[in-house]
Motif scaffolding. Structure first.
Motif, PDB file in Angstrom:
ATOM      1  N   THR A 143     -28.093  50.900 -48.449  1.00 48.94           N
ATOM      2  CA  THR A 143     -27.234  50.291 -47.775  1.00 48.94           C
ATOM      3  C   THR A 143     -27.757  48.951 -47.036  1.00 48.94           C
ATOM      4  N   PHE A 144     -28.975  49.208 -46.306  1.00 51.89           N
ATOM      5  CA  PHE A 144     -29.709  48.374 -45.923  1.00 51.89           C
ATOM      6  C   PHE A 144     -30.251  47.323 -46.750  1.00 51.89           C
ATOM      7  N   THR A 201     -27.222  45.249 -47.863  1.00 48.35           N
ATOM      8  CA  THR A 201     -27.070  44.334 -46.506  1.00 48.35           C
ATOM      9  C   THR A 201     -27.989  42.972 -46.836  1.00 48.35           C
ATOM     10  N   LEU A 203     -29.033  61.308 -46.469  1.00 52.54           N
ATOM     11  CA  LEU A 203     -28.738  60.204 -45.565  1.00 52.54           C
ATOM     12  C   LEU A 203     -29.683  59.042 -45.755  1.00 52.54           C
ATOM     13  N   ALA A 204     -31.210  59.559 -45.904  1.00 46.94           N
ATOM     14  CA  ALA A 204     -32.126  58.580 -46.180  1.00 46.94           C
ATOM     15  C   ALA A 204     -31.837  57.695 -47.501  1.00 46.94           C
ATOM     16  N   THR A 263     -36.470  52.665 -50.613  1.00 47.55           N
ATOM     17  CA  THR A 263     -35.393  53.361 -51.136  1.00 47.55           C
ATOM     18  C   THR A 263     -35.829  54.370 -52.284  1.00 47.55           C
ATOM     19  N   ALA A 282     -28.877  56.883 -48.717  1.00 44.91           N
ATOM     20  CA  ALA A 282     -27.690  56.398 -48.287  1.00 44.91           C
ATOM     21  C   ALA A 282     -28.001  55.122 -47.196  1.00 44.91           C
ATOM     22  N   SER A 283     -28.699  55.297 -46.495  1.00 46.29           N
ATOM     23  CA  SER A 283     -29.184  54.370 -45.336  1.00 46.29           C
ATOM     24  C   SER A 283     -29.977  53.211 -45.783  1.00 46.29           C
ATOM     25  N   THR A 284     -30.873  53.706 -46.447  1.00 44.19           N
ATOM     26  CA  THR A 284     -31.970  52.637 -47.111  1.00 44.19           C
ATOM     27  C   THR A 284     -31.359  51.698 -48.163  1.00 44.19           C
ATOM     28  N   SER A 309     -37.145  57.344 -51.213  1.00 46.01           N
ATOM     29  CA  SER A 309     -36.192  58.383 -50.597  1.00 46.01           C
ATOM     30  C   SER A 309     -35.420  58.975 -51.749  1.00 46.01           C
TER      31      SER A 309
END
Length: 427
Positions: A125-126, A129, A118-119, A155, A121-123, A158
């Motif tokens: 994705t951000f 963005t 999740l770390a 990222t 994927a979230s970093t 992570s």
């Protein structure tokens, strides 16, 4: 670093990564004995371990009088007898460790896997963005690079943490009884999340563990003898001039070009010798997963965004991987062995535990500060047991008067240390 052979002694051998496209290979530099820093204010000396009955250990040199190009003369045979002092056997070490060391708890392993996935994927994705926003594209190029650089570092770190989970899967310590859990976690962590073909990596990495600090049979890094440097290929000598510039790309070359172990994407080289077609097909599945993942992201994002969102963080991850691996297998009093002098325990105790700081150690799943225990029991101890096992190992060795076999170096300045070590340890 000292190289012990049953017939001769060469005291200027070190281990350096060989990971350049045509000749990104490392040529070792002599390491002179020095005190190992165990905390901010105190230094203790690690006693030299004598590993040959025919080779004396010379008096320690200092940084002032050390000459890395000078090979001391070999004393007459009658002066070469030395007592063998071996590290404790695995059975003895196992008795020093608490019973929970061997408890592989699958739900705990999967929890860490989920957190790190999740770390990433979230970093990522951000980061994507930000890179696709109008504000980002309104910036000049230099400001675009500056604005995303901290996110790329985050990222990439992570991804490194997720890589450590895949490392556990490669050793079968995510699940003790279900190999498919290990395989699925490994494929997602490595082949997808870190673009590292899981099965080929696990194959070469296992061979590294079985042959750690063997002059010829070790994997992941390659050892050279400085006295033989004149016989090396000119391209290898030339790579010395750009050795530190190569640091971010060495893992890429290792996977693609197969230097020095063999290809991890395209199969050739010594790591595949003697392996069946079935094993190669199995490895090919992992390689295909990595290639499909990379190509899919590239196609969806385009070249520029893929480079910023995926490739640069991947280089950050690979830098972490190379830095940690290199430093935990290099110390100024490290030793190499040949067929005549190698034992599993001798090689394992040449591994170095390094302290990168409490939180980095934890987020990296004690890959750095629990590496000695990991090398001793690499298929039996999951990452979340390494911290307690390491404390027990140190206590057990101290109680038996064997603390000199254990190496631990505080390395809070790790980014500077890898540059210093890699610069010093070539030639």
């Amino acid at each position: 670093m000292t190289f012990y052979h049953s017939k001769r002694r060469i005291n200027s051998v070190t281990k350096a990564a060989v990971m350049t496209i045509t000749a990104y290979a490392s040529v070792s530099n002599a390491l002179t004995p020095r005190n190992i820093n165990t905390n901010n204010n105190r230094r203790i000396s690690t006693p030299a371990l004598r590993v040959s009955t025919t080779i004396p250990v010379p008096p320690p040199t200092t940084r002032e009088n050390a000459n890395p190009l000078l090979v001391p003369p070999i004393p007459p045979p009658q002066q070469q007898e030395e007592q063998i002092i071996d590290p404790p056997k695995l059975g003895t070490v196992a008795k020093m460790l608490p019973q929970e060391t061997w408890d592989i708890h699958t739900p705990t392993s999967l929890f860490y896997f989920a957190v790190d996935f999740l770390a990433v994927a979230s970093t990522m994705t951000f980061l994507h963005t930000v890179v696709t926003s109008d504000n980002y594209h309104s910036f000049p190029l230099w400001l675009q690079a500056a604005s995303v650089f901290p996110l790329q570092i985050l990222t990439g770190f992570s991804m490194w943490c997720l890589w450590c989970i895949g490392h556990d899967a490669g050793h079968g310590t995510v699940s003790k009884n279900n190999k498919w859990i290990n395989r699925i976690v490994g494929e997602i962590s490595h082949s997808v999340g870190c673009l590292t073909p899981f099965v080929p990596w696990a194959l070469s990495h296992r061979k590294h563990h079985l042959n750690h600090n063997h002059l010829e049979r070790d994997y992941s890094h390659q050892w050279f003898i400085r006295e033989e440097r004149e016989s090396l290929h000119p391209a290898i000598k030339a790579s010395y001039l750009t050795r530190n510039v190569q640091l971010p790309i060495l893992y890429l070359v290792y996977l693609l070009a197969g230097v020095p172990d063999g290809g991890h994407v395209f199969f050739y080289g010594r790591m595949w010798e003697g392996h069946s077609l079935k094993e190669k097909v199995d490895g090919g599945i992992s390689s295909l997963v990595s290639l499909v993942t990379a190509c899919s992201l590239w196609h969806a994002m385009g070249t520029a965004d893929f480079a910023v969102v995926c490739f640069v963080p991947w280089l950050v991850m690979s830098f972490w991987l190379f830095m940690v691996t290199y430093l935990q297998h290099h110390s100024d009093d490290g030793k190499l062995y040949t067929d005549e002098t190698f034992t599993f325990e001798r090689g394992a105790f040449e591994t170095v535990d390094r302290d990168y700081g409490k939180w980095i150690n934890r987020m990296s799943h004690h890959m750095m500060d629990g590496h000695v225990v990991h090398h001793l029991f690499f298929t039996k101890v999951p990452h979340y047991r390494l911290e307690g096992a390491t404390k027990a190992l140190r206590k057990g060795l101290e109680e038996r008067g064997m603390e000199g076999f254990y190496k631990r170096i505080e390395t809070l300045d790790f980014t500077q240390e890898i540059v210093r070590q890699f610069d010093k340890n070539w030639f």
